[in-house]
Motif scaffolding. Structure first.
Motif, PDB file in Angstrom:
ATOM      1  N   UNK A   1       0.883  -1.199   0.102  1.00 57.90           N
ATOM      2  CA  UNK A   1       0.241  -0.085  -0.148  1.00 57.90           C
ATOM      3  C   UNK A   1       0.849   1.266   0.085  1.00 57.90           C
ATOM      4  N   UNK A   2       1.864   1.227   0.763  1.00 57.33           N
ATOM      5  CA  UNK A   2       2.703   2.279   1.063  1.00 57.33           C
ATOM      6  C   UNK A   2       3.721   2.589  -0.377  1.00 57.33           C
ATOM      7  N   UNK A   3       3.959   1.439  -0.883  1.00 56.03           N
ATOM      8  CA  UNK A   3       4.847   1.492  -2.018  1.00 56.03           C
ATOM      9  C   UNK A   3       3.928   2.202  -3.197  1.00 56.03           C
ATOM     10  N   UNK A   4       2.664   1.769  -3.321  1.00 53.74           N
ATOM     11  CA  UNK A   4       1.895   2.399  -4.310  1.00 53.74           C
ATOM     12  C   UNK A   4       1.679   3.759  -4.287  1.00 53.74           C
TER      13      UNK A   4
ATOM     14  N   UNK B   1       3.224   6.790  -6.808  1.00 51.54           N
ATOM     15  CA  UNK B   1       2.364   7.844  -7.280  1.00 51.54           C
ATOM     16  C   UNK B   1       2.437   9.294  -7.191  1.00 51.54           C
ATOM     17  N   UNK B   2       3.207   9.404  -5.748  1.00 50.98           N
ATOM     18  CA  UNK B   2       3.960  10.770  -5.227  1.00 50.98           C
ATOM     19  C   UNK B   2       5.002  11.144  -6.053  1.00 50.98           C
ATOM     20  N   UNK B   3       5.858  10.224  -6.476  1.00 57.37           N
ATOM     21  CA  UNK B   3       6.957  10.438  -7.401  1.00 57.37           C
ATOM     22  C   UNK B   3       6.554  10.616  -8.658  1.00 57.37           C
ATOM     23  N   UNK B   4       5.551  10.049  -9.188  1.00 55.37           N
ATOM     24  CA  UNK B   4       5.072  10.303 -10.584  1.00 55.37           C
ATOM     25  C   UNK B   4       4.376  11.678 -10.756  1.00 55.37           C
TER      26      UNK B   4
ATOM     27  N   UNK C   1      -2.885  14.943  -1.262  1.00 50.14           N
ATOM     28  CA  UNK C   1      -2.495  13.869  -2.448  1.00 50.14           C
ATOM     29  C   UNK C   1      -2.777  12.507  -1.845  1.00 50.14           C
ATOM     30  N   UNK C   2      -2.113  12.339  -0.676  1.00 49.32           N
ATOM     31  CA  UNK C   2      -2.394  11.081  -0.145  1.00 49.32           C
ATOM     32  C   UNK C   2      -3.754  10.760   0.197  1.00 49.32           C
TER      33      UNK C   2
END
Length: 66
Positions: free
Chosen positions: A19-22, A26-29, A38-39
């Protein structure tokens, strides 16, 4: 009263890492200016998708971890 954390064993719930990796991906993208907002939106979308019957990333991640 303080409790030392050295003797405490903390276990990460199944699927939490996925979940955190996802979220991190998305934050990096997206590179949002407000990561907290955003989170919140990201997790709200995941919740809506799960309630609509889509794949639950937590359950899927838990299967991968086993």
């Amino acid at each position: 009263m303080s409790v030392p954390f050295a003797a405490t064993s903390v276990r990460v719930p199944a699927g939490f890492q996925n979940l955190l990796e996802g979220l991190a991906r998305e934050v990096l993208r997206e590179q949002p200016s407000d990561v907290v907002a955003f989170a919140a939106q990201y997790f709200q979308r995941l919740l809506e998708q799960r309630e609509a019957g889509a794949i639950d990333p937590v359950a899927w991640g838990a299967l991968l971890e086993d």
